[in-house]
Design a protein around this motif. Structure first.
Motif, PDB file in Angstrom:
ATOM      1  N   ALA A  71       0.774  -1.096  -0.050  1.00 32.73           N
ATOM      2  CA  ALA A  71      -0.041   0.085   0.022  1.00 32.73           C
ATOM      3  C   ALA A  71       0.833   1.180   0.043  1.00 32.73           C
ATOM      4  N   ILE A  72       1.940   1.263   0.721  1.00 34.89           N
ATOM      5  CA  ILE A  72       2.868   2.179   0.701  1.00 34.89           C
ATOM      6  C   ILE A  72       3.487   2.711  -0.619  1.00 34.89           C
ATOM      7  N   VAL A  73       4.048   1.597  -1.188  1.00 37.44           N
ATOM      8  CA  VAL A  73       4.808   1.884  -2.550  1.00 37.44           C
ATOM      9  C   VAL A  73       3.810   2.371  -3.641  1.00 37.44           C
ATOM     10  N   ILE A  74       2.456   1.744  -3.785  1.00 36.20           N
ATOM     11  CA  ILE A  74       1.532   2.200  -4.666  1.00 36.20           C
ATOM     12  C   ILE A  74       0.987   3.486  -4.254  1.00 36.20           C
ATOM     13  N   GLY A  75       0.720   3.849  -3.168  1.00 33.88           N
ATOM     14  CA  GLY A  75       0.307   5.302  -2.678  1.00 33.88           C
ATOM     15  C   GLY A  75       1.378   6.335  -3.086  1.00 33.88           C
ATOM     16  N   VAL A  76       2.445   5.870  -2.549  1.00 33.04           N
ATOM     17  CA  VAL A  76       3.579   7.073  -2.820  1.00 33.04           C
ATOM     18  C   VAL A  76       3.905   7.233  -4.476  1.00 33.04           C
ATOM     19  N   THR A  77       3.798   6.120  -5.284  1.00 34.99           N
ATOM     20  CA  THR A  77       3.929   6.220  -6.452  1.00 34.99           C
ATOM     21  C   THR A  77       2.827   7.074  -7.198  1.00 34.99           C
ATOM     22  N   ILE A  78       1.821   6.603  -6.977  1.00 38.12           N
ATOM     23  CA  ILE A  78       0.580   7.428  -7.398  1.00 38.12           C
ATOM     24  C   ILE A  78       0.663   8.943  -7.050  1.00 38.12           C
ATOM     25  N   ASP A  79       1.117   9.118  -5.809  1.00 39.24           N
ATOM     26  CA  ASP A  79       0.935  10.765  -5.219  1.00 39.24           C
ATOM     27  C   ASP A  79       2.263  11.433  -6.124  1.00 39.24           C
ATOM     28  N   ILE A  80       3.344  10.922  -6.230  1.00 41.17           N
ATOM     29  CA  ILE A  80       4.489  11.585  -6.713  1.00 41.17           C
ATOM     30  C   ILE A  80       4.070  12.095  -8.243  1.00 41.17           C
ATOM     31  N   PHE A  81       3.253  10.978  -8.966  1.00 44.45           N
ATOM     32  CA  PHE A  81       2.941  11.431 -10.305  1.00 44.45           C
ATOM     33  C   PHE A  81       2.036  12.482 -10.149  1.00 44.45           C
ATOM     34  N   ALA A  82       0.976  12.398  -9.261  1.00 43.58           N
ATOM     35  CA  ALA A  82       0.024  13.222  -9.498  1.00 43.58           C
ATOM     36  C   ALA A  82       0.215  14.656  -8.698  1.00 43.58           C
ATOM     37  N   ALA A  83       1.054  14.665  -7.712  1.00 36.47           N
ATOM     38  CA  ALA A  83       1.301  15.921  -7.276  1.00 36.47           C
ATOM     39  C   ALA A  83       2.260  16.589  -8.156  1.00 36.47           C
ATOM     40  N   GLY A  84       3.214  15.860  -9.019  1.00 36.77           N
ATOM     41  CA  GLY A  84       4.115  16.417  -9.887  1.00 36.77           C
ATOM     42  C   GLY A  84       3.310  17.056 -11.138  1.00 36.77           C
ATOM     43  N   MET A  85       2.046  16.876 -11.584  1.00 39.56           N
ATOM     44  CA  MET A  85       1.465  17.175 -12.580  1.00 39.56           C
ATOM     45  C   MET A  85       0.252  18.255 -11.825  1.00 39.56           C
ATOM     46  N   GLY A  86       0.372  18.444 -10.475  1.00 41.13           N
ATOM     47  CA  GLY A  86      -0.403  19.344 -10.078  1.00 41.13           C
ATOM     48  C   GLY A  86      -1.783  19.203  -9.714  1.00 41.13           C
ATOM     49  N   LEU A  87      -2.068  17.843  -9.771  1.00 40.63           N
ATOM     50  CA  LEU A  87      -3.398  17.370  -9.615  1.00 40.63           C
ATOM     51  C   LEU A  87      -4.026  17.989  -8.093  1.00 40.63           C
ATOM     52  N   TRP A  88      -3.151  17.613  -7.185  1.00 42.94           N
ATOM     53  CA  TRP A  88      -3.623  17.781  -5.861  1.00 42.94           C
ATOM     54  C   TRP A  88      -2.195  18.231  -4.851  1.00 42.94           C
ATOM     55  N   LEU A  89      -2.414  18.885  -3.855  1.00 44.59           N
ATOM     56  CA  LEU A  89      -1.195  19.346  -3.055  1.00 44.59           C
ATOM     57  C   LEU A  89      -1.566  19.179  -1.603  1.00 44.59           C
ATOM     58  N   TYR A  90      -0.390  19.200  -0.796  1.00 49.22           N
ATOM     59  CA  TYR A  90      -0.574  19.123   0.699  1.00 49.22           C
ATOM     60  C   TYR A  90       0.024  20.456   1.395  1.00 49.22           C
ATOM     61  N   PRO A  91      -0.883  21.436   1.682  1.00 48.00           N
ATOM     62  CA  PRO A  91      -0.403  22.723   2.400  1.00 48.00           C
ATOM     63  C   PRO A  91       0.366  22.647   3.328  1.00 48.00           C
ATOM     64  N   MET A  92       0.609  21.405   4.174  1.00 49.13           N
ATOM     65  CA  MET A  92       1.314  21.344   5.521  1.00 49.13           C
ATOM     66  C   MET A  92       2.291  20.126   5.404  1.00 49.13           C
ATOM     67  N   ASP A  93       3.544  20.444   5.871  1.00 51.14           N
ATOM     68  CA  ASP A  93       4.442  19.392   5.871  1.00 51.14           C
ATOM     69  C   ASP A  93       4.889  19.155   7.239  1.00 51.14           C
ATOM     70  N   PHE A  94       5.581  17.903   7.413  1.00 49.92           N
ATOM     71  CA  PHE A  94       6.041  17.618   9.057  1.00 49.92           C
ATOM     72  C   PHE A  94       7.301  17.511   9.076  1.00 49.92           C
ATOM     73  N   ILE A  95       7.933  17.168   8.151  1.00 52.20           N
ATOM     74  CA  ILE A  95       9.408  16.496   8.168  1.00 52.20           C
ATOM     75  C   ILE A  95      10.229  17.191   7.328  1.00 52.20           C
ATOM     76  N   PRO A  96      11.422  17.595   7.422  1.00 53.26           N
ATOM     77  CA  PRO A  96      12.108  18.231   6.268  1.00 53.26           C
ATOM     78  C   PRO A  96      12.626  17.296   5.292  1.00 53.26           C
ATOM     79  N   TYR A  97      12.681  17.875   4.060  1.00 56.53           N
ATOM     80  CA  TYR A  97      12.960  16.761   2.732  1.00 56.53           C
ATOM     81  C   TYR A  97      12.127  15.539   2.639  1.00 56.53           C
ATOM     82  N   SER A  98      10.881  15.651   2.809  1.00 57.81           N
ATOM     83  CA  SER A  98      10.022  14.571   2.722  1.00 57.81           C
ATOM     84  C   SER A  98       9.242  14.695   1.549  1.00 57.81           C
ATOM     85  N   LEU A  99       9.939  15.442   0.382  1.00 57.71           N
ATOM     86  CA  LEU A  99       9.378  15.315  -0.802  1.00 57.71           C
ATOM     87  C   LEU A  99       7.758  16.026  -1.104  1.00 57.71           C
TER      88      LEU A  99
END
Length: 206
Positions: A71-99
């Motif tokens: 689930a982690i591998v699939i979720g992260v893979t989908i999110d990297i592509f989708a966020a890279g295309m600007g489909l959604w974003l996360y306004p808050m981050d919690f850990i530096p250098y977390s992509l």
């Protein structure tokens, strides 16, 4: 555009990514760190794993953990592509250098949710359980994250989140229910055995 120009453009893109990472890290340190939202994110990152460890089906720990990793591998893979295309974003981050990933969701809420769904009423229809899991995740959990500004769908429909979560659950279910978890050790001496008969056949052909 020549190859050299393309390389220069890629280098420029990486430099922009470095600048983006610096901006996000600065926001974490100057604005988010130790706020109640930050503590909530850290809690969502840690507490689900503690709860799963205490209430997991112990005899199925290996299979369940494998499902969580899938689930982690699939979720992260989908999110990297989708966020890279600007489909959604996360306004808050919690850990530096977390992509710019939403770590509490990708590495805790999602995999633990999959593992608990797999172990509850395991003999029931997996599609029904997947629909329940995806419905709760897409229409309740993600909307809650949206309310507290952890998630900005930018117009991305919740029904799409539903199908993504359903696919993630079903892939994890299928991958952890195949008949391929036999131990490598031999049954008599407890030693690792390897089958090299195919090499012998090749040698005979030569």
């Amino acid at each position: 555009m020549t190859i050299e120009e393309g390389r220069n453009q890629v280098i420029q893109g990486f430099r922009l990514m470095e600048e983006t990472s610096i901006l996000i890290n600065q926001a974490i340190l100057d604005a988010f760190l130790f706020t109640w939202q930050w503590w909530l994110g850290i809690g969502l990152f840690i507490i689900p794993w503690i709860v799963w460890f205490l209430f997991r089906k112990k005899e199925s720990t290996g299979r369940l953990f494998a499902a969580g990793m899938i689930a982690i591998v699939i979720g992260v893979t989908i999110d990297i592509f989708a966020a890279g295309m600007g489909l959604w974003l996360y306004p808050m981050d919690f850990i530096p250098y977390s992509l710019a990933l939403f770590l509490p969701y990708h590495f805790s809420v999602l995999p633990v949710g999959v593992m608990f769904t797999l172990q509850i009423r395991p003999n029931s229809n997996p599609i029904v359980r997947g629909v329940i899991f995806a419905g709760l995740g897409a229409f309740i959990v993600m909307r809650f994250f949206r309310m507290i500004d952890f998630y900005n769908p930018k117009g991305w429909p919740s029904i799409y989140d539903f199908f993504i979560m359903l696919i993630i659950y079903l892939v994890a279910y299928l991958a952890t229910n195949i008949r391929g978890y036999e131990e490598i050790r031999s049954s008599d001496k407890g030693e690792t055995t390897y089958n090299f008969k195919f090499l012998q056949r090749k040698q005979k052909v030569r």
